[in-house]
Design a protein around this motif. Structure first.
Motif, PDB file in Angstrom:
ATOM      1  N   ASP A 257     -19.919   1.843  -4.035  1.00  0.00           N
ATOM      2  CA  ASP A 257     -20.840   0.736  -3.779  1.00  0.00           C
ATOM      3  C   ASP A 257     -22.006   1.105  -2.871  1.00  0.00           C
TER       4      ASP A 257
ATOM      5  N   ASN B 224     -18.128   5.080  -0.613  1.00  0.00           N
ATOM      6  CA  ASN B 224     -17.514   4.755  -1.910  1.00  0.00           C
ATOM      7  C   ASN B 224     -18.632   4.412  -2.910  1.00  0.00           C
TER       8      ASN B 224
ATOM      9  N   LYS C  56      -9.493   5.887  13.663  1.00  0.00           N
ATOM     10  CA  LYS C  56      -8.609   5.018  12.885  1.00  0.00           C
ATOM     11  C   LYS C  56      -9.052   4.841  11.428  1.00  0.00           C
TER      12      LYS C  56
ATOM     13  N   ARG D 172       0.832  -1.212   0.000  1.00  0.00           N
ATOM     14  CA  ARG D 172       0.000   0.000   0.000  1.00  0.00           C
ATOM     15  C   ARG D 172       0.864   1.258   0.000  1.00  0.00           C
TER      16      ARG D 172
ATOM     17  N   HIS E 251     -13.255  -6.417  -2.828  1.00  0.00           N
ATOM     18  CA  HIS E 251     -13.129  -5.647  -4.085  1.00  0.00           C
ATOM     19  C   HIS E 251     -14.532  -5.529  -4.692  1.00  0.00           C
TER      20      HIS E 251
ATOM     21  N   LYS F  29     -13.184   3.800  16.623  1.00  0.00           N
ATOM     22  CA  LYS F  29     -11.821   3.255  16.840  1.00  0.00           C
ATOM     23  C   LYS F  29     -10.795   4.382  16.994  1.00  0.00           C
TER      24      LYS F  29
ATOM     25  N   GLY G 234     -19.736  -0.147   2.010  1.00  0.00           N
ATOM     26  CA  GLY G 234     -19.936   1.045   1.173  1.00  0.00           C
ATOM     27  C   GLY G 234     -19.259   2.275   1.733  1.00  0.00           C
ATOM     28  N   TYR G 235     -18.605   2.132   2.885  1.00  0.00           N
ATOM     29  CA  TYR G 235     -17.907   3.289   3.479  1.00  0.00           C
ATOM     30  C   TYR G 235     -16.434   2.945   3.662  1.00  0.00           C
ATOM     31  N   GLY G 236     -15.580   3.935   3.414  1.00  0.00           N
ATOM     32  CA  GLY G 236     -14.145   3.725   3.504  1.00  0.00           C
ATOM     33  C   GLY G 236     -13.554   3.449   2.131  1.00  0.00           C
TER      34      GLY G 236
ATOM     35  N   ILE H 183     -19.058  -1.168   8.073  1.00  0.00           N
ATOM     36  CA  ILE H 183     -20.226  -0.601   7.389  1.00  0.00           C
ATOM     37  C   ILE H 183     -19.945  -0.669   5.900  1.00  0.00           C
TER      38      ILE H 183
ATOM     39  N   ALA I 189      -9.515   5.607   7.966  1.00  0.00           N
ATOM     40  CA  ALA I 189      -8.838   6.631   7.162  1.00  0.00           C
ATOM     41  C   ALA I 189      -9.823   7.455   6.332  1.00  0.00           C
TER      42      ALA I 189
HETATM   43  N1  AMX Z   1     -16.617   0.317   8.764  1.00  0.00           N
HETATM   44  C1  AMX Z   1     -15.980   0.003   9.916  1.00  0.00           C
HETATM   45  N2  AMX Z   1     -14.653   0.028  10.050  1.00  0.00           N
HETATM   46  C2  AMX Z   1     -13.948   0.434   8.988  1.00  0.00           C
HETATM   47  C3  AMX Z   1     -14.538   0.817   7.778  1.00  0.00           C
HETATM   48  C4  AMX Z   1     -15.944   0.727   7.684  1.00  0.00           C
HETATM   49  N3  AMX Z   1     -16.586   1.011   6.549  1.00  0.00           N
HETATM   50  N4  AMX Z   1     -13.579   1.171   6.907  1.00  0.00           N
HETATM   51  C5  AMX Z   1     -12.406   1.019   7.551  1.00  0.00           C
HETATM   52  N5  AMX Z   1     -12.631   0.562   8.807  1.00  0.00           N
HETATM   53  C6  AMX Z   1     -11.640   0.179   9.811  1.00  0.00           C
HETATM   54  C7  AMX Z   1     -10.817  -0.973   9.258  1.00  0.00           C
HETATM   55  O1  AMX Z   1     -11.487  -2.212   9.432  1.00  0.00           O
HETATM   56  C8  AMX Z   1      -9.532  -0.859  10.045  1.00  0.00           C
HETATM   57  O2  AMX Z   1      -9.725  -1.405  11.337  1.00  0.00           O
HETATM   58  P1  AMX Z   1      -8.632  -2.465  11.924  1.00  0.00           P
HETATM   59  O3  AMX Z   1      -7.305  -1.810  11.744  1.00  0.00           O
HETATM   60  O4  AMX Z   1      -9.058  -2.625  13.331  1.00  0.00           O
HETATM   61  O5  AMX Z   1      -8.766  -3.688  11.095  1.00  0.00           O
HETATM   62  C9  AMX Z   1      -9.414   0.649  10.212  1.00  0.00           C
HETATM   63  O6  AMX Z   1     -10.711   1.215   9.987  1.00  0.00           O
HETATM   64  C10 AMX Z   1      -8.433   1.286   9.250  1.00  0.00           C
HETATM   65  O7  AMX Z   1      -8.768   0.878   7.936  1.00  0.00           O
HETATM   66  P2  AMX Z   1      -8.592   1.899   6.716  1.00  0.00           P
HETATM   67  O8  AMX Z   1      -7.138   2.189   6.553  1.00  0.00           O
HETATM   68  O9  AMX Z   1      -9.503   3.048   6.898  1.00  0.00           O
HETATM   69  O10 AMX Z   1      -9.185   1.079   5.506  1.00  0.00           O
HETATM   70  P3  AMX Z   1      -8.409   0.093   4.516  1.00  0.00           P
HETATM   71  O11 AMX Z   1      -7.706   0.917   3.489  1.00  0.00           O
HETATM   72  O12 AMX Z   1      -7.619  -0.907   5.270  1.00  0.00           O
HETATM   73  O13 AMX Z   1      -9.622  -0.688   3.851  1.00  0.00           O
HETATM   74  C11 AMX Z   1     -11.753  -0.851   2.823  1.00  0.00           C
HETATM   75  C12 AMX Z   1     -10.424  -0.079   2.875  1.00  0.00           C
HETATM   76  C13 AMX Z   1     -12.571  -0.332   1.643  1.00  0.00           C
HETATM   77  C14 AMX Z   1     -11.469  -2.368   2.584  1.00  0.00           C
HETATM   78  C15 AMX Z   1     -12.483  -0.615   4.175  1.00  0.00           C
HETATM   79  O14 AMX Z   1     -12.775   0.757   4.328  1.00  0.00           O
HETATM   80  C16 AMX Z   1     -13.763  -1.439   4.289  1.00  0.00           C
HETATM   81  O15 AMX Z   1     -13.704  -2.607   4.697  1.00  0.00           O
HETATM   82  N6  AMX Z   1     -14.948  -0.843   3.893  1.00  0.00           N
HETATM   83  C17 AMX Z   1     -16.178  -1.561   3.896  1.00  0.00           C
HETATM   84  C18 AMX Z   1     -16.244  -2.504   2.676  1.00  0.00           C
HETATM   85  C19 AMX Z   1     -16.371  -1.717   1.378  1.00  0.00           C
HETATM   86  O16 AMX Z   1     -17.136  -0.782   1.264  1.00  0.00           O
HETATM   87  N7  AMX Z   1     -15.576  -2.129   0.335  1.00  0.00           N
HETATM   88  C20 AMX Z   1     -15.690  -1.492  -1.002  1.00  0.00           C
HETATM   89  C21 AMX Z   1     -14.368  -0.924  -1.475  1.00  0.00           C
HETATM   90  C22 AMX Z   1     -14.503  -0.335  -2.871  1.00  0.00           C
HETATM   91  C23 AMX Z   1     -14.360  -1.398  -3.951  1.00  0.00           C
HETATM   92  O17 AMX Z   1     -13.278  -1.926  -4.223  1.00  0.00           O
HETATM   93  N8  AMX Z   1     -15.429  -1.769  -4.601  1.00  0.00           N
END
Ligand code: AMX
Length: 428
Positions: free
Chosen positions: A366, A364, A357, A44, A263, A354, A306-308, A304, A359
């Protein structure tokens, strides 16, 4: 396909000139340093790839060529393919030429349908899509000509032939998978007068008053077309093609990556989440109930959906475009309204969750798409990633055609052992 081919040629000339200048400016310049954390953490933030079709800015989102998603939302996916391959939008004459080209190349072979029909009933539609593409591999124009012997400088031309053949067959293949897997198995014929997205909508066979669903398909296929080079599916597809495995292998491999829940599969989870809220609180759910549901979900140790985002640090512009579509066409739909309520409550919750935490607390792409598909009758969640895949194939094709045109070598990063890393740490 003279317009597209000529413009790709021009683009390749320009890209080669740019690379020559970059090399002249310092081939050994360090672009990025890699930490132990990155080596163990999915690479990353490591800048180690070049992709000229699109890039994702953490604050303004996806750019295709020099255009933002907002600037492209009204375009046809065919125009976006042209843009991905050439760096510019096509003139007026392109769409009709491209439609004729696709009409000539359309038609999924009977053996592909036969193969899809004998798969177990619960085969995932993404497996069917990947297998469907792979089943046609022996038709690869690149492979046939490579075996005869072709100049390296011409690889891209044969890769483009494969790309056009796949793109021409893709709506029929994807719609056929839907008909076989979820309907009566009867296929609907394509209409040579329609555009790529409208044909997909037609062949899916859902009711579509006022062409709204066809317009949603156009938007969907534009918004998911590409997301630079390092995401799982695009990178996988590029790695496979870099071994000169033809596009059928490369596309199938990319789709296999897209099928993962972190993904492309995430979009179906978002709709499941929305429907669970609807189920629990009914159609008149208010924001405080939505908030409670979100808190309960986090308390249960779940994310959650669709978020992050791994790269984005703002609300995904593609989410905004879908929400605009919903506002225009179905603002009274319950799922759309819940998606909107989630947008009002989730970011504030995730900002402090958290200890800050997360980021990126913003939605997004989705977070919105599933509720719109559901509204138009596409209620088979397992199918959603297939639509994502149909669109993303445009990006796989463009990235691989350009990479072949630039004579890029086989991809082969170096891996090391724990022992090697530990010794390196001792040296410092
Ligand atoms: N809900 C709850 N917690 C979340 C979160 C969310 N939507 N997004 C991030 N976090 C948490 C992570 O689980 C992580 O906790 P941990 O260290 O205790 O495991 C912490 O926040 C830090 O993570 P991050 O640096 O913000 O995210 P990432 O870059 O590691 O992951 C992603 C990115 C998208 C996988 C993550 O935000 C996530 O799981 N989102 C929900 C699933 C989702 O919407 N995926 C779609 C992605 C878009 C795509 O490719 N289609």
């Amino acid at each position: 396909m003279s317009i597209l081919r000529n413009e790709i040629k021009n683009n390749l000339t320009q890209l080669k000139d740019e690379i020559d200048q970059i090399f002249a400016g310092g081939r050994d310049t360090v672009l990025s340093e890699v930490t132990v954390g990155q080596v163990y953490g999915g690479m990353r933030g490591l800048t180690a790839l070049v992709c000229n079709t699109s890039f994702v800015d953490p604050y303004s989102g996806l750019h295709v060529g020099k255009y933002t998603v907002e600037e492209l939302a009204d375009r046809f996916p065919e125009e976006i393919f042209f843009l991905l391959c050439t760096g510019k939008l096509p003139g007026l004459d392109f769409l009709s030429e491209f439609r004729n080209e696709l009409n000539e190349r359309a038609g999924v072979p009977q053996y592909t349908w036969d193969m899809l029909r004998v798969l177990p009933e619960d085969t995932h539609p993404m497996s069917m899509l990947s297998l469907g593409i792979l089943s046609m591999e022996q038709e690869s124009v690149f492979k046939k000509n490579y075996l005869k012997g072709i100049a390296k400088a011409d690889y891209w031309k044969y890769t483009l032939e494969d790309a056009l053949n796949v793109i021409a067959k893709l709506p029929e293949l994807a719609a056929g998978i839907y008909r076989i897997r979820f309907c009566d198995g009867k296929l609907i014929e394509r209409d040579p007068e329609l555009d790529w997205a409208a044909n997909l909508a037609l062949m899916l066979g859902l009711p579509d008053s006022g062409n709204e669903f066809a317009n949603l398909m156009r938007l969907y296929l534009v918004l998911h077309c590409d997301h630079e080079g390092g995401n799982v599916s695009a990178f996988t597809s590029r790695v496979v093609n870099s071994a000169l495995s033809d596009l059928y292998y490369a596309i199938s491999a990319g789709l296999n990556g897209l099928a993962g829940p972190l993904h492309g599969l995430a979009n179906q989870e978002c709709l499941r989440f929305i429907l669970a809220i609807k189920e629990k609180y009914g159609d008149d759910v208010d924001e405080s109930q939505v908030k409670q549901f979100v808190l309960d979900t986090l308390d249960g140790g779940k994310v959650i959906p669709g978020y992050g985002h791994a790269v984005l640090r703002v609300t995904d512009p593609r989410f905004k475009e879908f929400m605009n579509f919903g506002k225009q066409h179905c603002s009274d739909d319950v799922c759309y309204q819940i998606a909107n309520k989630l947008f009002h409550v989730v970011p504030d919750i995730l900002k402090t969750y958290k200890g800050g935490k997360v980021a990126n607390p913003w939605p997004n792409v989705d977070a919105a798409s599933g509720s719109l598909l559901y509204k138009y009758g596409l209620n088979q969640f397992d199918y959603y990633t297939v639509l994502f895949g149909v669109s993303r194939v445009l990006g796989f094709c463009a990235q691989n055609v350009l990479a072949q045109g630039l004579g890029q070598p086989i991809i082969r990063p170096k891996s090391v052992t724990n022992k090697w890393v530990a010794e390196k740490l001792m040296e410092n």
